[in-house]
Design a protein around this motif. Structure first.
Motif, mmCIF file in Angstrom:
data_model
loop_
_atom_site.group_PDB
_atom_site.id
_atom_site.type_symbol
_atom_site.label_atom_id
_atom_site.label_comp_id
_atom_site.label_asym_id
_atom_site.label_seq_id
_atom_site.Cartn_x
_atom_site.Cartn_y
_atom_site.Cartn_z
ATOM 1 N N ASN A 769 0.821 -1.069 -0.013
ATOM 2 C CA ASN A 769 -0.037 0.147 0.103
ATOM 3 C C ASN A 769 0.932 1.279 0.011
ATOM 4 O O ASN A 769 1.525 1.220 1.111
ATOM 5 N N ILE A 770 0.647 2.285 -0.895
ATOM 6 C CA ILE A 770 1.316 3.359 -1.239
ATOM 7 C C ILE A 770 0.206 4.362 -0.571
ATOM 8 O O ILE A 770 -0.798 4.365 -1.136
ATOM 9 N N GLY A 771 0.296 5.381 0.472
ATOM 10 C CA GLY A 771 -0.583 6.284 0.470
ATOM 11 C C GLY A 771 0.012 7.720 0.701
ATOM 12 O O GLY A 771 1.293 7.825 1.242
ATOM 13 N N LEU A 772 -0.934 8.756 0.448
ATOM 14 C CA LEU A 772 -0.595 10.031 0.587
ATOM 15 C C LEU A 772 -1.621 10.879 1.140
ATOM 16 O O LEU A 772 -2.833 10.709 0.753
ATOM 17 N N LEU A 773 -1.268 11.603 2.177
ATOM 18 C CA LEU A 773 -2.131 12.501 3.119
ATOM 19 C C LEU A 773 -1.734 13.880 3.031
ATOM 20 O O LEU A 773 -0.419 13.972 3.544
ATOM 21 N N VAL A 774 -2.184 14.850 2.322
ATOM 22 C CA VAL A 774 -1.890 16.248 2.325
ATOM 23 C C VAL A 774 -2.940 17.052 2.940
ATOM 24 O O VAL A 774 -4.294 16.996 2.664
ATOM 25 N N ASN A 775 -2.596 17.250 4.273
ATOM 26 C CA ASN A 775 -3.331 18.074 5.237
ATOM 27 C C ASN A 775 -3.590 19.550 4.673
ATOM 28 O O ASN A 775 -2.389 20.186 4.560
ATOM 29 N N ASN A 776 -4.726 20.239 5.066
ATOM 30 C CA ASN A 776 -4.770 21.755 4.787
ATOM 31 C C ASN A 776 -4.345 22.153 3.339
ATOM 32 O O ASN A 776 -3.255 22.840 3.169
ATOM 33 N N ILE A 777 -4.914 21.557 2.241
ATOM 34 C CA ILE A 777 -4.406 21.739 0.908
ATOM 35 C C ILE A 777 -4.384 23.185 0.552
ATOM 36 O O ILE A 777 -3.577 23.555 -0.426
ATOM 37 N N PHE A 778 -5.384 23.855 1.086
ATOM 38 C CA PHE A 778 -5.171 25.270 0.778
ATOM 39 C C PHE A 778 -4.679 26.457 1.810
ATOM 40 O O PHE A 778 -4.901 27.409 1.676
ATOM 41 N N ASN A 779 -3.863 25.745 2.512
ATOM 42 C CA ASN A 779 -3.035 26.657 3.469
ATOM 43 C C ASN A 779 -3.656 27.567 4.268
ATOM 44 O O ASN A 779 -3.275 28.636 4.456
ATOM 45 N N GLU A 780 -4.799 26.984 4.953
ATOM 46 C CA GLU A 780 -5.635 27.940 5.641
ATOM 47 C C GLU A 780 -4.765 28.226 7.175
ATOM 48 O O GLU A 780 -4.242 27.415 7.660
ATOM 49 N N LYS A 781 -4.883 29.420 7.486
ATOM 50 C CA LYS A 781 -4.059 30.079 8.622
ATOM 51 C C LYS A 781 -5.013 29.984 9.849
ATOM 52 O O LYS A 781 -6.081 30.880 9.927
ATOM 53 N N TYR A 782 -5.080 28.824 10.803
ATOM 54 C CA TYR A 782 -6.175 29.052 11.834
ATOM 55 C C TYR A 782 -5.710 28.337 12.909
ATOM 56 O O TYR A 782 -4.533 27.933 13.104
ATOM 57 N N GLU A 783 -6.297 28.754 14.119
ATOM 58 C CA GLU A 783 -5.820 28.265 15.519
ATOM 59 C C GLU A 783 -7.215 27.674 16.094
ATOM 60 O O GLU A 783 -8.261 27.997 15.968
ATOM 61 N N SER A 784 -6.967 26.410 16.526
ATOM 62 C CA SER A 784 -7.860 25.627 16.984
ATOM 63 C C SER A 784 -8.077 25.462 18.455
ATOM 64 O O SER A 784 -9.037 24.873 18.920
ATOM 65 N N ASN A 785 -7.292 26.157 19.196
ATOM 66 C CA ASN A 785 -7.475 26.132 20.670
ATOM 67 C C ASN A 785 -7.015 27.518 21.118
ATOM 68 O O ASN A 785 -6.082 28.124 20.433
ATOM 69 N N GLY A 786 -7.042 27.708 22.596
ATOM 70 C CA GLY A 786 -6.473 28.944 22.984
ATOM 71 C C GLY A 786 -6.971 29.128 24.342
ATOM 72 O O GLY A 786 -7.797 28.309 24.910
ATOM 73 N N TYR A 787 -6.514 30.150 25.035
ATOM 74 C CA TYR A 787 -6.789 30.414 26.281
ATOM 75 C C TYR A 787 -6.714 32.129 26.622
ATOM 76 O O TYR A 787 -5.964 32.806 25.796
ATOM 77 N N THR A 788 -7.403 32.572 27.551
ATOM 78 C CA THR A 788 -7.339 34.049 27.861
ATOM 79 C C THR A 788 -7.459 34.316 29.384
ATOM 80 O O THR A 788 -8.060 33.309 30.074
ATOM 81 N N TYR A 789 -6.693 35.274 29.781
ATOM 82 C CA TYR A 789 -6.970 35.482 31.184
ATOM 83 C C TYR A 789 -6.799 37.136 31.474
ATOM 84 O O TYR A 789 -6.317 37.672 30.666
ATOM 85 N N SER A 790 -7.466 37.572 32.490
ATOM 86 C CA SER A 790 -7.390 38.923 32.683
ATOM 87 C C SER A 790 -7.113 39.275 34.341
ATOM 88 O O SER A 790 -7.288 38.445 35.003
ATOM 89 N N SER A 791 -6.383 40.107 34.413
ATOM 90 C CA SER A 791 -5.938 40.680 35.668
ATOM 91 C C SER A 791 -6.137 42.148 36.067
ATOM 92 O O SER A 791 -6.288 42.904 35.005
ATOM 93 N N ALA A 792 -6.091 42.737 37.200
ATOM 94 C CA ALA A 792 -6.370 44.136 37.268
ATOM 95 C C ALA A 792 -5.178 44.609 38.249
ATOM 96 O O ALA A 792 -4.889 44.004 39.355
#
Length: 819
Positions: A769-792
């Motif tokens: 078996n020969i396989g090829l996986l090309v991810n994100n073929i259109f080169n999308e710039k994206y973020e799938s996770n994150g976090y935030t915090y505030s202080s005063a």
């Protein structure tokens, strides 16, 4: 006149057209004529099939005249092949003989849903897993299933990865392996990095969305992953699987199996390694694993022993990318550096890194190191036609640490006094620390099944498990070591957890078209946390929880192809360790959560079209909600909210357009709300004290809960052995916290992948078996996770956002051999 001629011609041709396509139908039953609902019927060499209905009836429609081989299979029975010459509609009843040995599927049946279950679920077969397995973690292989969102710290699916179902994170997804709990007992999370290439040893996976059926381990608040490990091959085999791709990703896997020896014994093994530099700077992974299994098959019993292990070393990439760096905002980076108290090395790393690849860590051994060994003994026995039993003993041994270089630390934070050095009293020092986890998890699971008659089935199951965890820290080097020795523990903490559950299930069909079920579970958890935590605070939490989790439902078969179902379930869940140890000053202790889950659905299945449509309402009391913040150790903060809910509709469909084309598609649309949310911001005073600033929000969106998740796949098979697929995934906007603030969000993204596979044979090699996986073929710039915090400070609130950027266009190329 033209209309009359057209109608006349159509009428003349109609008999020819109708006779060109025929139907094969019948009943699948045991040799004693007892119907076998759920049996699988398909045509050899074809990609479609059907499932026998509640009366064992099946129908294959729209078949051209010709020769066919009918394949009929059912758990616990010998697969039957029958050659047919189709010239007209055929009635073909099939009798199956009980298998000469008990099949592995019986190990997971107690916690699995089926066509009669009023449960929202999806099955993923071994073939589907294999064709998508290029070495990425299991969440990425399951990415194209309904309501699923995945993420990767290193940006490319290798290393630390995460999965959410219906907006619920991994700590709310119950995972079992052969019915044995896998979730970490204290964090309740899932760490796939500790099981590299485990997908290569999986027979199948069932994803249950919502509460699902009663299972072992932590309660399911978003979904369940029920994993069955590999069943034996009938013949001996050897496999060599290799992948190379972007970011110097390399996977090597060797699999061996004896096949069935005298129809009684089988032995299987796997050895894997995966290495990758990662998309993010210095986010390298070095992963190793093995899997060993031996089984004895009697006519009415099965004994299987599994031993599997994973060893991981990953460079830490869990801090994410500050918003200013992601946007290339130089002044914003300088301001962020000043607020964080960065030294010159840290500041230059921030300013000179790539916008999407920045990693705050630069110390060469800033790594996470962990080894986990699993031992399973599985036994099943079919006592007679009505009564069966299966049980398991298990033990998991885990131990590891993460190492960090820390600038300018207070010696007092490590329980150390100041020291005289370099002509002055030193109260701070640069140092290297290790934080350890040494844990043991062991227990037993069991299930009894009693089927007094064809339309009535009882199951009694459950488990008892114990967890013993040790948490401790070491300073292995310090510029000014004070009185410390590098083997001393500057903190020691323990977490002991005893978890018992028992459940009883009954399914009953008063008439052929109707199936009813009731499922009652009692679970008790005793959880004790003692010692000191990493901040040298004394820990003394001792909590006992008693949970009653009832479930009821009904499935009604409209006809042989379709059914409707509805269910109502209750689930309860205890807080995790971080909910106690990371508790903000001034906030109450965390409470357990309760969920009421209502599911309504419709299923349709025939030889070309498979369709599922469902609606759900998940209503929470005291749900522990992510605030979006994390602390310096990447631990996420959660807090109870009084009332919240998730409602939505989900569609899951596959359609075979022709012998060459097929479409798979799913969509999830949801509304995820908190009725009343209190947001807390810590205000730091000049005297070192802290106070809380509060603000109230009504009917606000739950963090990390996109309103829409849509996936599609177009499969093209132009000739034997070759397949190409275009996969597309859209994930809607997600908020980083629960304030629904547009300045704290993950933008929606749409990512497309392409996969090609070709199978062929050479002399002496069963399959290449020969396989090829090309991810994100259109080169999308994206973020799938994150976090935030505030202080005063002095009433001025500052908010910091961080993101986990995912890789642009990248590829994985595989070459696999089967002997």
């Amino acid at each position: 006149m033209k209309k009359l001629l057209t109608i006349a011609l159509a009428m003349l041709l109609l008999p020819v057209l109708t006779k060109a396509q025929f139907t094969i139908s019948g009943v699948v039953s045991e040799t004693n004529h007892q119907a076998l609902p759920g049996a699988t019927i398909r045509l050899k060499g074809k990609s479609f099939g059907v499932t026998a209905n509640g009366q064992g009836k099946y129908q294959l429609k729209n078949l051209k005249a010709g020769s066919y081989t009918l394949l009929v299979s059912f758990i616990g029975y010998q697969t039957t092949e029958k050659n047919l010459e189709l010239k007209s509609d055929m009635l073909e009843n099939i009798g199956l003989k009980p298998a000469a040995f008990l099949a592995d599927e019986v190990i997971v049946t107690a916690t699995r849903a089926n066509d009669k279950s009023a449960t929202t679920y999806k099955n993923i077969s071994k073939a589907e897993i294999q064709e998508n397995n290029f070495g990425q973690d299991l969440p990425f292989i399951l990415n194209n299933t309904p309501g699923v969102v995945v993420t990767s710290d290193a940006g490319a699916g290798v290393g630390y990865t995460g999965i959410r179902i219906r907006g619920s994170d991994a700590s709310r997804i119950n995972v079992t392996i052969n019915g044995i709990p896998y979730n970490d007992s204290e964090s309740q999370g899932i760490f796939w990095v500790n099981m590299p290439d485990f997908a290569s040893s999986i027979e199948n996976v069932q994803i249950q969305r919502g509460v699902g059926t009663s299972t072992n381990g932590a309660g399911a608040f978003g979904g369940s992953l029920n994993i069955q490990t590999s069943a034996p091959s009938e013949v001996a085999y050897t496999e060599l699987n290799n992948t190379y791709g972007s970011f110097n990703t390399l996977k090597n896997t060797v699999k061996l199996g004896t096949g069935l020896i005298d129809n009684k014994w089988s032995f299987d093994g796997r050895l894997s390694r995966i290495i990758s530099d990662g998309f993010i700077d210095r986010a390298a992974s070095n992963l190793k694993s093995y899997y060993l299994s031996g089984a004895y098959y009697g006519k009415n019993e099965l004994l299987r022993l599994n031993v599997f292990s994973g060893i991981e070393k990953t460079y830490q990439a869990w801090d994410g990318i500050p918003e200013a760096r992601l946007k290339g905002d130089v002044q914003g980076m300088l301001d962020f550096s000043n607020r964080q108290g960065f030294n010159e090395i840290q500041k230059q790393n921030l300013l000179n890194s790539g916008n999407r690849t920045y990693n705050s860590f630069t110390y060469k051994d800033q790594t996470d190191n962990y080894a986990q060994n699993h031992y399973q003994a599985l036994y099943a026995k079919q006592i007679n036609e009505q009564f069966s039993f299966n049980a398991a003993l298990h033990y998991t041994d885990g131990k590891g640490y993460f190492e960090e270089f820390k600038f300018d630390q207070k010696l007092s934070k490590y329980g150390l006094p100041p020291m005289n050095a370099d002509g002055a009293l030193q109260k701070r020092t640069d140092l290297i620390r290790r934080r350890w986890l040494d844990n043991d998890f062991y227990g037993a699971t069991y299930a009894f099944s009693y089927k007094p008659q064809a339309n009535l089935n009882f199951t009694l199951g459950g488990a008892y498990n114990e967890y013993r965890g040790k948490h401790f820290g070491e300073v292995i080097w310090a510029k000014y070591p004070s009185t410390s020795n590098n083997t001393d523990h500057y903190y020691d903490g323990k977490g002991n957890k005893n978890d018992f559950n028992t459940f009883g299930k009954v399914s009953y069909s008063p008439i052929d078209q109707l199936s009813l079920f009731a499922d009652l579970q009692y679970r008790t958890v005793d959880y004790k946390i003692t010692g000191k935590d990493k901040n040298l605070r004394e820990l003394d939490f001792n909590n006992t929880y008693h949970f009653f989790n009832p479930k009821v439902g009904a499935t009604y078969f409209l006809n042989e192809k379709s059914n409707v179902y509805t269910s109502f379930s209750v689930a309860n869940k205890e807080p995790n360790r971080d909910d106690f140890t990371n508790l903000k000053v001034g906030l109450p202790s965390p409470k357990s959560e309760r969920l009421h889950d209502l599911e309504v659905g419709y299923r349709y299945k025939e030889n070309r079209l498979n369709l599922g449509l469902n609606a759900y309402g998940m209503f929470y009391k005291d749900q522990l909600i992510f605030t979006g913040e994390i602390n310096e150790f990447a631990d996420a903060y959660r807090q109870n909210v009084d009332k919240s809910y998730r409602t939505g509709v989900e569609l899951d469909a596959s359609y075979i357009l022709s012998s060459k084309f097929a479409i798979n598609a799913n969509a999830a649309f949801s509304r995820n709300k908190i009725q009343n949310y209190i947001n807390y911001v810590t205000q730091y005073e000049d005297d070192g004290s802290e106070t809380l600033i509060t603000s109230n929000y009504k009917n606000t969106d739950i963090s990390f809960s996109p309103k829409s998740v849509i996936a599609g796949e177009l499969v093209y098979k132009p000739f034997k052995g070759f397949a190409a697929a275009l996969q597309s995934k859209f994930v809607g906007k997600q908020y980083l916290d629960n304030t629904q603030n547009e300045s704290r969000k993950l933008d929606a993204y749409w990512v497309n992948n392409a996969r090609i596979g070709y199978d062929f044979q050479l002399k002496g090699i069963k399959n290449i078996n020969i396989g090829l996986l090309v991810n994100n073929i259109f080169n999308e710039k994206y973020e799938s996770n994150g976090y935030t915090y505030s202080s005063a400070y002095q009433g001025n609130i500052t908010t910091e956002n961080f993101y986990y950027a995912q890789a642009g266009t990248n590829f994985l190329l595989s070459l696999n051999f089967k002997f």
